[in-house]
Design a protein around this motif. Structure first.
Motif, PDB file in Angstrom:
ATOM      1  N   GLY A 151      -3.400  36.286 -12.256  1.00  0.00           N
ATOM      2  CA  GLY A 151      -3.304  34.962 -11.940  1.00  0.00           C
ATOM      3  C   GLY A 151      -4.378  34.128 -11.349  1.00  0.00           C
ATOM      4  N   ALA A 152      -4.602  32.849 -11.872  1.00  0.00           N
ATOM      5  CA  ALA A 152      -5.444  32.103 -11.015  1.00  0.00           C
ATOM      6  C   ALA A 152      -5.140  30.982 -10.255  1.00  0.00           C
ATOM      7  CB  ALA A 152      -6.224  31.556 -12.326  1.00  0.00           C
ATOM      8  N   HIS A 153      -5.896  30.467  -9.324  1.00  0.00           N
ATOM      9  CA  HIS A 153      -5.487  29.343  -8.703  1.00  0.00           C
ATOM     10  C   HIS A 153      -5.076  28.137  -9.438  1.00  0.00           C
ATOM     11  CE1 HIS A 153      -5.604  27.467  -4.463  1.00  0.00           C
ATOM     12  NE2 HIS A 153      -5.891  26.323  -5.153  1.00  0.00           N
ATOM     13  N   SER A 154      -6.038  27.923 -10.419  1.00  0.00           N
ATOM     14  CA  SER A 154      -5.714  26.771 -11.426  1.00  0.00           C
ATOM     15  C   SER A 154      -5.972  27.508 -12.750  1.00  0.00           C
ATOM     16  CB  SER A 154      -6.790  25.694 -10.900  1.00  0.00           C
ATOM     17  OG  SER A 154      -6.440  24.586 -11.861  1.00  0.00           O
ATOM     18  N   GLY A 155      -4.854  27.644 -13.464  1.00  0.00           N
ATOM     19  CA  GLY A 155      -5.091  28.234 -14.748  1.00  0.00           C
ATOM     20  C   GLY A 155      -4.896  27.467 -15.953  1.00  0.00           C
ATOM     21  N   TYR A 156      -4.758  28.080 -17.113  1.00  0.00           N
ATOM     22  CA  TYR A 156      -4.689  27.281 -18.448  1.00  0.00           C
ATOM     23  C   TYR A 156      -3.572  26.580 -18.521  1.00  0.00           C
ATOM     24  CZ  TYR A 156      -4.763  27.256 -23.546  1.00  0.00           C
ATOM     25  OH  TYR A 156      -5.031  26.776 -24.847  1.00  0.00           O
ATOM     26  N   ALA A 157      -2.483  26.762 -18.117  1.00  0.00           N
ATOM     27  CA  ALA A 157      -1.278  25.719 -18.430  1.00  0.00           C
ATOM     28  C   ALA A 157      -1.302  24.719 -17.880  1.00  0.00           C
ATOM     29  CB  ALA A 157      -0.029  26.686 -18.230  1.00  0.00           C
ATOM     30  N   GLY A 158      -1.939  24.576 -16.691  1.00  0.00           N
ATOM     31  CA  GLY A 158      -2.025  23.393 -15.988  1.00  0.00           C
ATOM     32  C   GLY A 158      -3.179  22.516 -16.582  1.00  0.00           C
ATOM     33  N   GLN A 159      -4.162  23.177 -17.028  1.00  0.00           N
ATOM     34  CA  GLN A 159      -5.301  22.597 -17.659  1.00  0.00           C
ATOM     35  C   GLN A 159      -4.901  21.786 -18.861  1.00  0.00           C
ATOM     36  OE1 GLN A 159      -8.189  22.072 -16.061  1.00  0.00           O
ATOM     37  NE2 GLN A 159      -7.672  23.229 -14.615  1.00  0.00           N
ATOM     38  N   LEU A 193     -12.119  28.722  -8.837  1.00  0.00           N
ATOM     39  CA  LEU A 193     -10.580  28.575  -8.779  1.00  0.00           C
ATOM     40  C   LEU A 193      -9.808  28.939 -10.127  1.00  0.00           C
ATOM     41  CD1 LEU A 193     -10.340  25.312  -6.937  1.00  0.00           C
ATOM     42  CD2 LEU A 193     -10.532  27.855  -5.749  1.00  0.00           C
ATOM     43  N   PHE A 194     -10.687  29.021 -11.201  1.00  0.00           N
ATOM     44  CA  PHE A 194     -10.042  29.007 -12.465  1.00  0.00           C
ATOM     45  C   PHE A 194      -9.661  30.319 -13.088  1.00  0.00           C
ATOM     46  CE2 PHE A 194     -12.656  25.010 -13.472  1.00  0.00           C
ATOM     47  CZ  PHE A 194     -11.531  24.366 -12.783  1.00  0.00           C
ATOM     48  N   GLY A 195     -10.354  31.419 -12.261  1.00  0.00           N
ATOM     49  CA  GLY A 195     -10.009  32.750 -13.060  1.00  0.00           C
ATOM     50  C   GLY A 195     -10.872  32.746 -14.366  1.00  0.00           C
ATOM     51  N   SER A 196     -10.416  33.790 -15.290  1.00  0.00           N
ATOM     52  CA  SER A 196     -11.410  33.925 -16.415  1.00  0.00           C
ATOM     53  C   SER A 196     -10.381  34.571 -17.431  1.00  0.00           C
ATOM     54  CB  SER A 196     -12.684  34.668 -16.159  1.00  0.00           C
ATOM     55  OG  SER A 196     -12.281  36.256 -16.010  1.00  0.00           O
ATOM     56  N   HIS A 197     -10.701  34.203 -19.011  1.00  0.00           N
ATOM     57  CA  HIS A 197      -9.812  34.744 -19.880  1.00  0.00           C
ATOM     58  C   HIS A 197     -10.818  35.243 -21.214  1.00  0.00           C
ATOM     59  CE1 HIS A 197      -6.986  34.931 -23.034  1.00  0.00           C
ATOM     60  NE2 HIS A 197      -7.585  34.509 -23.835  1.00  0.00           N
ATOM     61  N   GLN A 198     -10.801  36.700 -21.207  1.00  0.00           N
ATOM     62  CA  GLN A 198     -11.929  37.322 -22.158  1.00  0.00           C
ATOM     63  C   GLN A 198     -11.094  38.007 -23.165  1.00  0.00           C
ATOM     64  OE1 GLN A 198     -15.835  38.196 -20.069  1.00  0.00           O
ATOM     65  NE2 GLN A 198     -14.559  38.525 -18.384  1.00  0.00           N
ATOM     66  N   PRO A 199     -10.571  37.560 -24.505  1.00  0.00           N
ATOM     67  CA  PRO A 199      -9.938  38.245 -25.432  1.00  0.00           C
ATOM     68  C   PRO A 199     -10.625  39.702 -25.610  1.00  0.00           C
ATOM     69  CG  PRO A 199     -10.221  35.952 -25.909  1.00  0.00           C
ATOM     70  CD  PRO A 199     -11.247  36.029 -24.880  1.00  0.00           C
ATOM     71  N   PHE A 200      -9.959  40.572 -25.962  1.00  0.00           N
ATOM     72  CA  PHE A 200     -10.339  42.000 -26.400  1.00  0.00           C
ATOM     73  C   PHE A 200     -10.736  41.800 -27.938  1.00  0.00           C
ATOM     74  CE2 PHE A 200      -6.937  43.802 -23.594  1.00  0.00           C
ATOM     75  CZ  PHE A 200      -8.034  43.921 -22.375  1.00  0.00           C
ATOM     76  N   ASP A 201     -11.652  42.624 -28.282  1.00  0.00           N
ATOM     77  CA  ASP A 201     -12.101  42.442 -29.719  1.00  0.00           C
ATOM     78  C   ASP A 201     -11.196  43.247 -30.558  1.00  0.00           C
ATOM     79  OD1 ASP A 201     -12.559  45.058 -29.133  1.00  0.00           O
ATOM     80  OD2 ASP A 201     -14.696  44.959 -28.987  1.00  0.00           O
ATOM     81  N   GLN A 202     -11.137  43.533 -31.811  1.00  0.00           N
ATOM     82  CA  GLN A 202     -10.271  43.936 -32.755  1.00  0.00           C
ATOM     83  C   GLN A 202     -10.358  45.510 -32.685  1.00  0.00           C
ATOM     84  OE1 GLN A 202      -8.127  41.857 -34.578  1.00  0.00           O
ATOM     85  NE2 GLN A 202      -6.872  43.855 -34.593  1.00  0.00           N
ATOM     86  N   ALA A 203     -11.370  45.847 -32.340  1.00  0.00           N
ATOM     87  CA  ALA A 203     -11.313  47.411 -32.065  1.00  0.00           C
ATOM     88  C   ALA A 203     -10.357  47.789 -30.852  1.00  0.00           C
ATOM     89  CB  ALA A 203     -12.748  47.942 -32.002  1.00  0.00           C
ATOM     90  N   THR A 204     -10.537  46.992 -29.749  1.00  0.00           N
ATOM     91  CA  THR A 204      -9.742  47.419 -28.655  1.00  0.00           C
ATOM     92  C   THR A 204      -8.254  47.302 -28.900  1.00  0.00           C
ATOM     93  OG1 THR A 204     -11.595  46.988 -27.274  1.00  0.00           O
ATOM     94  CG2 THR A 204      -9.455  46.698 -26.134  1.00  0.00           C
TER      95      THR A 204
END
Length: 447
Positions: A285-293, A393-404
Protein backbone atom coordinates in the motif's frame (compact mmCIF):
# COMPACT_ATOMS: atom_id res chain seq x y z
CA UNK A 1 -6.86 6.83 -0.07
CA UNK A 2 -6.03 10.32 -0.89
CA UNK A 3 -3.42 12.78 0.43
CA UNK A 4 -0.54 15.17 -0.06
CA UNK A 5 3.21 18.62 1.69
CA UNK A 6 6.18 19.06 3.55
CA UNK A 7 4.28 19.27 6.79
CA UNK A 8 2.83 15.86 5.91
CA UNK A 9 6.34 14.53 6.34
CA UNK A 10 5.87 15.23 10.05
CA UNK A 11 3.12 12.65 10.09
CA UNK A 12 5.34 10.16 8.26
CA UNK A 13 8.24 10.72 10.61
CA UNK A 14 6.27 9.79 13.68
CA UNK A 15 3.92 7.22 12.12
CA UNK A 16 6.00 4.29 13.27
CA UNK A 17 7.03 5.64 16.69
CA UNK A 18 6.40 3.22 19.55
CA UNK A 19 3.55 3.83 21.96
CA UNK A 20 4.12 4.03 25.67
CA UNK A 21 1.75 4.42 28.54
CA UNK A 22 1.84 7.72 30.33
CA UNK A 23 0.69 8.66 33.78
CA UNK A 24 -2.94 8.15 34.68
CA UNK A 25 -5.38 10.41 32.91
CA UNK A 26 -6.08 13.59 34.91
CA UNK A 27 -9.68 14.61 35.60
CA UNK A 28 -11.54 16.06 32.65
CA UNK A 29 -12.50 19.67 33.09
CA UNK A 30 -13.92 21.52 30.14
CA UNK A 31 -16.90 20.80 27.94
CA UNK A 32 -16.47 22.15 24.41
CA UNK A 33 -18.37 25.38 23.87
CA UNK A 34 -21.54 25.05 21.84
CA UNK A 35 -21.11 26.18 18.25
CA UNK A 36 -23.70 27.86 16.05
CA UNK A 37 -24.59 26.05 12.83
CA UNK A 38 -25.83 27.95 9.77
CA UNK A 39 -26.90 26.27 6.57
CA UNK A 40 -27.15 24.38 4.39
CA UNK A 41 -25.40 27.05 2.31
CA UNK A 42 -27.05 27.47 -1.12
CA UNK A 43 -25.14 26.61 -4.25
CA UNK A 44 -24.48 23.63 -6.50
CA UNK A 45 -21.77 22.63 -8.92
CA UNK A 46 -22.53 24.12 -12.37
CA UNK A 47 -24.52 21.63 -14.39
CA UNK A 48 -25.72 19.67 -11.36
CA UNK A 49 -29.04 18.20 -12.47
CA UNK A 50 -30.30 18.29 -8.88
CA UNK A 51 -29.96 22.05 -8.53
CA UNK A 52 -33.17 24.05 -8.66
CA UNK A 53 -31.07 26.97 -9.82
CA UNK A 54 -27.37 27.53 -10.31
CA UNK A 55 -25.74 29.75 -7.73
CA UNK A 56 -22.47 31.56 -8.36
CA UNK A 57 -20.74 29.47 -5.68
CA UNK A 58 -20.61 25.84 -4.63
CA UNK A 59 -18.72 23.76 -2.04
CA UNK A 60 -15.01 23.52 -2.76
CA UNK A 61 -14.07 19.96 -3.75
CA UNK A 62 -17.73 18.99 -3.98
CA UNK A 63 -17.78 15.27 -4.73
CA UNK A 64 -18.60 14.14 -8.28
CA UNK A 65 -19.90 10.81 -6.94
CA UNK A 66 -23.52 10.05 -7.81
CA UNK A 67 -24.94 10.70 -4.36
CA UNK A 68 -28.57 10.64 -5.41
CA UNK A 69 -28.31 7.14 -6.87
CA UNK A 70 -27.08 5.98 -3.47
CA UNK A 71 -29.65 7.87 -1.43
CA UNK A 72 -27.13 10.47 -0.26
CA UNK A 73 -26.96 14.27 -0.13
CA UNK A 74 -24.07 16.70 0.18
CA UNK A 75 -24.52 19.85 2.28
CA UNK A 76 -22.22 22.57 3.51
CA UNK A 77 -22.57 24.61 6.71
CA UNK A 78 -20.91 27.48 8.52
CA UNK A 79 -19.82 26.65 12.05
CA UNK A 80 -19.24 29.61 14.39
CA UNK A 81 -18.39 30.00 18.04
CA UNK A 82 -15.55 30.64 20.43
CA UNK A 83 -12.65 28.24 20.77
CA UNK A 84 -9.83 27.83 23.23
CA UNK A 85 -6.30 27.66 21.90
CA UNK A 86 -3.83 24.91 22.75
CA UNK A 87 -0.13 24.40 22.18
CA UNK A 88 1.16 21.09 20.85
CA UNK A 89 2.25 20.20 24.38
CA UNK A 90 -1.21 20.71 25.87
CA UNK A 91 -0.82 24.20 27.28
CA UNK A 92 -3.88 26.41 27.02
CA UNK A 93 -2.74 29.52 25.19
CA UNK A 94 -6.07 31.26 24.53
CA UNK A 95 -9.63 31.29 25.79
CA UNK A 96 -12.90 31.95 23.97
CA UNK A 97 -11.48 33.20 20.66
CA UNK A 98 -14.20 33.81 18.02
CA UNK A 99 -14.02 31.71 14.85
CA UNK A 100 -16.07 30.78 11.79
CA UNK A 101 -15.31 27.82 9.55
CA UNK A 102 -17.09 25.50 7.16
CA UNK A 103 -18.20 21.89 7.48
CA UNK A 104 -19.08 19.58 4.57
CA UNK A 105 -21.59 16.79 5.18
CA UNK A 106 -22.26 13.78 2.95
CA UNK A 107 -24.94 11.64 4.49
CA UNK A 108 -27.90 9.38 3.78
CA UNK A 109 -30.96 11.44 2.89
CA UNK A 110 -33.16 9.01 4.82
CA UNK A 111 -32.62 7.65 8.33
CA UNK A 112 -33.43 4.23 6.87
CA UNK A 113 -30.12 4.29 4.94
CA UNK A 114 -28.07 5.40 7.94
CA UNK A 115 -26.00 2.84 9.84
CA UNK A 116 -25.87 5.06 12.95
CA UNK A 117 -22.18 6.00 12.71
CA UNK A 118 -20.79 9.41 11.80
CA UNK A 119 -17.19 9.66 10.61
CA UNK A 120 -15.86 13.14 11.36
CA UNK A 121 -12.74 13.79 9.27
CA UNK A 122 -10.11 16.41 10.04
CA UNK A 123 -9.62 17.80 6.52
CA UNK A 124 -6.04 17.38 5.31
CA UNK A 125 -4.29 20.59 4.16
CA UNK A 126 -0.93 19.20 3.12
CA UNK A 127 -1.47 20.13 -0.53
CA UNK A 128 -2.33 23.72 0.47
CA UNK A 129 -6.09 23.22 0.40
CA UNK A 130 -8.77 21.14 2.11
CA UNK A 131 -8.61 17.52 1.01
CA UNK A 132 -11.27 14.95 1.91
CA UNK A 133 -8.55 12.30 2.08
CA UNK A 134 -10.72 9.62 3.70
CA UNK A 135 -13.92 10.11 1.75
CA UNK A 136 -14.31 6.97 -0.34
CA UNK A 137 -17.72 7.14 -1.93
CA UNK A 138 -18.09 3.46 -2.76
CA UNK A 139 -17.28 1.96 0.62
CA UNK A 140 -18.82 4.66 2.81
CA UNK A 141 -22.13 4.95 0.97
CA UNK A 142 -22.43 1.19 0.66
CA UNK A 143 -22.20 0.90 4.46
CA UNK A 144 -24.50 3.85 5.18
CA UNK A 145 -22.09 6.12 7.07
CA UNK A 146 -22.48 9.85 7.49
CA UNK A 147 -19.20 11.60 6.56
CA UNK A 148 -18.41 15.06 7.92
CA UNK A 149 -15.37 17.03 6.78
CA UNK A 150 -14.15 19.80 9.11
CA UNK A 151 -12.00 22.73 7.97
CA UNK A 152 -9.99 23.24 11.14
CA UNK A 153 -6.67 24.67 9.94
CA UNK A 154 -5.53 28.07 8.71
CA UNK A 155 -3.98 26.88 5.43
CA UNK A 156 -7.20 25.31 4.23
CA UNK A 157 -9.41 28.19 5.34
CA UNK A 158 -7.12 30.81 3.80
CA UNK A 159 -7.26 28.98 0.48
CA UNK A 160 -11.04 28.80 0.66
CA UNK A 161 -11.26 32.55 1.25
CA UNK A 162 -9.20 33.20 -1.86
CA UNK A 163 -11.00 30.58 -3.95
CA UNK A 164 -14.43 32.11 -3.34
CA UNK A 165 -14.57 35.35 -1.33
CA UNK A 166 -18.32 35.31 -1.86
CA UNK A 167 -18.82 31.94 -0.22
CA UNK A 168 -15.93 31.80 2.22
CA UNK A 169 -14.81 35.38 2.84
CA UNK A 170 -16.18 35.42 6.39
CA UNK A 171 -14.23 32.34 7.52
CA UNK A 172 -11.43 32.76 10.07
CA UNK A 173 -9.78 30.22 12.37
CA UNK A 174 -6.96 32.48 13.58
CA UNK A 175 -8.75 34.94 15.86
CA UNK A 176 -8.16 37.75 13.38
CA UNK A 177 -4.56 36.71 12.81
CA UNK A 178 -3.59 36.34 16.48
CA UNK A 179 -3.27 32.51 16.38
CA UNK A 180 -1.79 31.45 13.07
CA UNK A 181 -0.29 28.06 13.98
CA UNK A 182 -3.63 26.29 14.38
CA UNK A 183 -3.88 26.67 18.14
CA UNK A 184 -7.68 26.83 17.80
CA UNK A 185 -7.94 23.79 15.54
CA UNK A 186 -8.31 21.20 18.30
CA UNK A 187 -11.28 22.89 19.93
CA UNK A 188 -12.87 23.69 16.56
CA UNK A 189 -12.70 20.04 15.56
CA UNK A 190 -14.22 18.95 18.87
CA UNK A 191 -17.01 21.50 18.57
CA UNK A 192 -17.82 20.23 15.08
CA UNK A 193 -18.11 16.72 16.51
CA UNK A 194 -20.37 17.98 19.27
CA UNK A 195 -22.57 19.68 16.66
CA UNK A 196 -22.89 16.38 14.80
CA UNK A 197 -23.87 14.64 18.03
CA UNK A 198 -26.47 17.34 18.73
CA UNK A 199 -28.03 16.75 15.30
CA UNK A 200 -27.39 20.22 13.90
CA UNK A 201 -25.46 18.97 10.87
CA UNK A 202 -27.07 15.67 9.92
CA UNK A 203 -30.75 16.43 9.44
CA UNK A 204 -33.06 13.75 10.85
CA UNK A 205 -30.30 11.21 11.40
CA UNK A 206 -29.76 9.96 14.94
CA UNK A 207 -26.06 9.38 15.55
CA UNK A 208 -25.29 6.38 17.75
CA UNK A 209 -21.52 6.31 17.29
CA UNK A 210 -19.25 9.30 16.72
CA UNK A 211 -15.79 8.51 15.36
CA UNK A 212 -12.93 10.91 14.59
CA UNK A 213 -10.74 10.09 11.59
CA UNK A 214 -7.71 11.79 10.07
CA UNK A 215 -5.05 10.97 7.49
CA UNK A 216 -1.37 11.86 7.44
CA UNK A 217 -0.88 15.43 8.71
CA UNK A 218 -4.43 15.35 10.07
CA UNK A 219 -3.58 12.16 11.97
CA UNK A 220 -0.61 14.02 13.46
CA UNK A 221 -2.95 16.83 14.57
CA UNK A 222 -5.38 14.36 16.07
CA UNK A 223 -2.45 12.72 17.85
CA UNK A 224 -1.68 16.01 19.57
CA UNK A 225 -5.35 16.37 20.46
CA UNK A 226 -5.58 12.87 21.93
CA UNK A 227 -2.26 12.96 23.77
CA UNK A 228 -2.18 16.51 25.11
CA UNK A 229 -5.60 18.17 24.92
CA UNK A 230 -8.14 15.41 25.44
CA UNK A 231 -7.03 14.60 29.02
CA UNK A 232 -8.05 18.15 29.98
CA UNK A 233 -11.44 18.33 28.29
CA UNK A 234 -14.68 16.41 28.11
CA UNK A 235 -14.53 13.76 25.38
CA UNK A 236 -16.66 14.20 22.29
CA UNK A 237 -15.62 11.28 20.10
CA UNK A 238 -15.99 7.66 21.15
CA UNK A 239 -13.23 6.23 18.96
CA UNK A 240 -10.37 7.40 16.75
CA UNK A 241 -9.01 6.25 13.40
CA UNK A 242 -5.46 7.35 12.58
CA UNK A 243 -4.82 6.57 8.92
CA UNK A 244 -1.38 6.63 7.22
CA UNK A 245 -0.02 8.80 10.01
CA UNK A 246 1.00 8.90 13.63
CA UNK A 247 -1.05 7.62 16.55
CA UNK A 248 -1.18 8.60 20.23
CA UNK A 249 1.31 7.45 22.83
CA UNK A 250 -1.11 8.05 25.70
CA UNK A 251 -3.33 5.20 26.83
CA UNK A 252 -6.84 6.58 27.16
CA UNK A 253 -10.33 5.10 27.43
CA UNK A 254 -11.24 5.89 23.81
CA UNK A 255 -10.02 3.13 21.44
CA UNK A 256 -7.36 3.99 18.86
CA UNK A 257 -7.06 2.26 15.48
CA UNK A 258 -3.98 2.98 13.35
CA UNK A 259 -3.84 1.83 9.71
CA UNK A 260 -0.56 2.32 7.85
CA UNK A 261 0.50 1.77 4.27
CA UNK A 262 3.84 0.21 3.44
CA UNK A 263 5.12 3.73 2.76
CA UNK A 264 4.56 4.73 6.37
CA UNK A 265 6.32 1.82 8.04
CA UNK A 266 10.02 2.67 8.21
CA UNK A 267 11.24 0.84 11.28
CA UNK A 268 10.71 -2.59 12.84
CA UNK A 269 10.23 -0.91 16.24
CA UNK A 270 6.50 -0.82 16.90
CA UNK A 271 3.98 -0.35 19.69
CA UNK A 272 2.23 -3.47 20.92
CA UNK A 273 -1.47 -4.03 20.34
CA UNK A 274 -3.59 -3.69 23.48
CA UNK A 275 -7.25 -3.72 24.39
CA UNK A 276 -7.30 0.03 23.56
CA UNK A 277 -4.90 0.13 20.59
CA UNK A 278 -4.74 -1.71 17.30
CA UNK A 279 -2.25 -1.26 14.45
CA UNK A 280 -2.52 -2.67 10.92
CA UNK A 281 0.18 -2.45 8.23
CA UNK A 282 -0.73 -3.05 4.58
CA UNK A 283 1.84 -4.68 2.31
CA UNK A 284 2.20 -2.91 -1.04
CA UNK A 285 0.00 0.00 0.00
CA UNK A 286 1.03 3.61 -0.63
CA UNK A 287 0.53 6.70 1.49
CA UNK A 288 -1.20 8.27 -1.51
CA UNK A 289 -2.12 5.64 -4.06
CA UNK A 290 -3.81 5.19 -7.39
CA UNK A 291 -7.47 5.23 -6.34
CA UNK A 292 -7.15 8.65 -4.73
CA UNK A 293 -5.36 10.11 -7.71
CA UNK A 294 -8.07 8.91 -10.10
CA UNK A 295 -10.81 10.28 -7.86
CA UNK A 296 -9.20 13.69 -7.38
CA UNK A 297 -8.09 14.48 -10.92
CA UNK A 298 -11.45 15.71 -12.30
CA UNK A 299 -12.10 17.68 -9.10
CA UNK A 300 -8.69 19.38 -9.31
CA UNK A 301 -9.33 20.24 -12.95
CA UNK A 302 -12.72 21.71 -12.05
CA UNK A 303 -11.78 23.62 -8.90
CA UNK A 304 -8.06 24.31 -9.34
CA UNK A 305 -7.74 24.59 -13.11
CA UNK A 306 -5.65 21.45 -13.48
CA UNK A 307 -4.25 18.35 -11.84
CA UNK A 308 -0.55 18.07 -10.98
CA UNK A 309 1.77 15.83 -12.96
CA UNK A 310 4.71 14.04 -11.36
CA UNK A 311 7.98 12.67 -12.70
CA UNK A 312 9.07 10.00 -10.24
CA UNK A 313 12.05 7.68 -10.35
CA UNK A 314 9.73 4.68 -10.69
CA UNK A 315 6.21 4.41 -12.17
CA UNK A 316 4.07 6.01 -9.45
CA UNK A 317 0.90 5.08 -7.58
CA UNK A 318 0.53 1.68 -6.02
CA UNK A 319 -2.76 0.07 -6.96
CA UNK A 320 -3.20 -1.79 -3.69
CA UNK A 321 -6.64 -0.59 -2.49
CA UNK A 322 -5.92 0.85 0.96
CA UNK A 323 -9.56 1.97 1.13
CA UNK A 324 -10.62 -1.68 1.32
CA UNK A 325 -8.63 -2.07 4.53
CA UNK A 326 -9.84 1.20 6.05
CA UNK A 327 -13.43 0.16 5.28
CA UNK A 328 -12.89 -2.97 7.36
CA UNK A 329 -11.15 -0.95 10.06
CA UNK A 330 -14.07 1.49 10.39
CA UNK A 331 -16.46 -1.41 10.87
CA UNK A 332 -14.25 -2.92 13.56
CA UNK A 333 -13.81 0.45 15.29
CA UNK A 334 -17.57 0.91 15.34
CA UNK A 335 -18.04 -2.50 16.95
CA UNK A 336 -15.20 -1.83 19.36
CA UNK A 337 -17.00 1.26 20.61
CA UNK A 338 -20.48 -0.24 20.67
CA UNK A 339 -19.72 -3.75 21.96
CA UNK A 340 -16.28 -3.50 23.50
CA UNK A 341 -14.88 -6.11 21.10
CA UNK A 342 -11.32 -5.30 19.98
CA UNK A 343 -10.54 -5.71 16.26
CA UNK A 344 -8.52 -8.67 15.01
CA UNK A 345 -4.77 -8.31 14.98
CA UNK A 346 -2.60 -8.36 11.84
CA UNK A 347 0.92 -9.55 11.21
CA UNK A 348 3.29 -6.59 10.82
CA UNK A 349 5.50 -6.05 7.79
CA UNK A 350 8.75 -7.98 8.02
CA UNK A 351 12.22 -6.47 8.17
CA UNK A 352 15.64 -7.90 7.44
CA UNK A 353 18.41 -7.92 10.04
CA UNK A 354 19.92 -4.80 8.43
CA UNK A 355 16.69 -2.83 8.94
CA UNK A 356 15.45 -2.99 5.35
CA UNK A 357 12.03 -4.34 4.45
CA UNK A 358 11.96 -8.02 3.63
CA UNK A 359 10.78 -8.81 0.10
CA UNK A 360 10.09 -11.94 -1.91
CA UNK A 361 11.71 -12.89 -5.20
CA UNK A 362 9.26 -10.66 -7.10
CA UNK A 363 10.06 -7.61 -4.98
CA UNK A 364 6.84 -7.62 -2.95
CA UNK A 365 6.92 -6.86 0.77
CA UNK A 366 6.61 -9.77 3.15
CA UNK A 367 4.29 -9.75 6.14
CA UNK A 368 1.55 -7.25 6.80
CA UNK A 369 -2.03 -7.45 5.56
CA UNK A 370 -1.69 -9.04 2.12
CA UNK A 371 -4.59 -8.20 -0.12
CA UNK A 372 -5.00 -10.32 -3.24
CA UNK A 373 -3.34 -7.57 -5.30
CA UNK A 374 -0.13 -8.52 -3.43
CA UNK A 375 -0.54 -12.22 -2.64
CA UNK A 376 -1.79 -12.98 -6.19
CA UNK A 377 0.04 -10.24 -8.07
CA UNK A 378 -0.12 -9.06 -11.66
CA UNK A 379 2.42 -6.33 -10.88
CA UNK A 380 4.88 -5.23 -8.25
CA UNK A 381 2.99 -2.78 -6.05
CA UNK A 382 5.02 -1.31 -3.21
CA UNK A 383 5.08 1.69 -0.93
CA UNK A 384 8.45 3.08 -1.95
CA UNK A 385 9.40 5.66 -4.56
CA UNK A 386 11.60 8.70 -4.94
CA UNK A 387 11.92 11.78 -7.10
CA UNK A 388 10.34 15.21 -7.17
CA UNK A 389 7.72 16.69 -4.88
CA UNK A 390 5.53 14.04 -3.30
CA UNK A 391 6.88 11.03 -5.19
CA UNK A 392 8.11 9.39 -2.00
CA UNK A 393 4.47 9.08 -0.90
CA UNK A 394 3.06 7.45 -4.03
CA UNK A 395 4.61 4.01 -3.99
CA UNK A 396 5.05 2.37 -7.36
CA UNK A 397 3.25 0.07 -9.78
CA UNK A 398 5.26 -2.02 -12.24
CA UNK A 399 3.22 -4.58 -14.23
CA UNK A 400 4.68 -8.01 -14.94
CA UNK A 401 5.53 -8.94 -18.51
CA UNK A 402 3.55 -11.68 -20.23
CA UNK A 403 6.22 -14.31 -19.61
CA UNK A 404 6.05 -13.74 -15.86
CA UNK A 405 2.25 -13.86 -15.87
CA UNK A 406 2.29 -17.11 -17.85
CA UNK A 407 4.75 -18.62 -15.39
CA UNK A 408 2.74 -17.56 -12.32
CA UNK A 409 -0.70 -18.41 -13.73
CA UNK A 410 -0.80 -21.15 -16.37
CA UNK A 411 -4.53 -20.56 -16.79
CA UNK A 412 -7.00 -17.77 -16.15
CA UNK A 413 -9.15 -20.09 -14.07
CA UNK A 414 -6.23 -20.79 -11.75
CA UNK A 415 -5.54 -17.08 -11.40
CA UNK A 416 -9.15 -16.27 -10.50
CA UNK A 417 -9.27 -19.17 -8.04
CA UNK A 418 -6.16 -17.86 -6.28
CA UNK A 419 -7.65 -14.37 -6.02
CA UNK A 420 -10.85 -15.74 -4.50
CA UNK A 421 -8.92 -17.91 -2.04
CA UNK A 422 -6.74 -14.99 -0.95
CA UNK A 423 -9.75 -12.77 -0.41
CA UNK A 424 -11.66 -15.42 1.52
CA UNK A 425 -8.64 -15.67 3.82
CA UNK A 426 -8.67 -11.89 4.33
CA UNK A 427 -12.41 -11.89 5.02
CA UNK A 428 -12.00 -14.60 7.65
CA UNK A 429 -9.08 -12.66 9.16
CA UNK A 430 -11.29 -9.57 9.41
CA UNK A 431 -9.12 -7.46 7.12
CA UNK A 432 -11.48 -7.29 4.11
CA UNK A 433 -15.21 -6.89 3.65
CA UNK A 434 -17.14 -9.36 1.46
CA UNK A 435 -18.36 -6.65 -0.92
CA UNK A 436 -14.78 -5.61 -1.71
CA UNK A 437 -13.77 -9.23 -2.19
CA UNK A 438 -16.60 -9.63 -4.68
CA UNK A 439 -15.35 -6.59 -6.58
CA UNK A 440 -11.86 -8.10 -6.66
CA UNK A 441 -13.24 -11.38 -8.03
CA UNK A 442 -15.14 -9.58 -10.77
CA UNK A 443 -12.04 -7.63 -11.74
CA UNK A 444 -9.96 -10.80 -11.82
CA UNK A 445 -12.52 -12.56 -14.01
CA UNK A 446 -12.54 -9.63 -16.44
CA UNK A 447 -8.74 -9.44 -16.68
Amino acid sequence: MRILTASLILGLAVAAAPASAMASTPPRRDHPAAATVRGPIPGAVPGDRLADRIEDTYPFFSTPADLRANGYVEEEFYLSGTADGWSTTGERVATAVPYTTRVVVRRPASPLRFNGTALVEWQNVTAGYDLDALWNAETLMRAGYAWIGVSAQRVGVDQLRGWSPTRYGSLDVTGGGAYTTDQLSYDIFAQAGAAVRAGGLVGRLRVRTLLAIGASQSAARMTVYYDSVLPQVTPVFEGYGFIVGSAPTRVGPEPVFQVLSETDVRTPVRPADTDRFRRWEVAGGAHSGYAGQVYRRPIQERDLGGAPEYTCDRPPFSRVPMHHVTAAAYQHLERWVRRGTPPPTAEPLRFNADGTKARDALGLALGGIRLSQVSVPRAVNDGDNSGESFCRLFGSHQPFDQATLDRLYPSKLRYVAKVVAADVHNILSGHLLPADALANAREAAAT
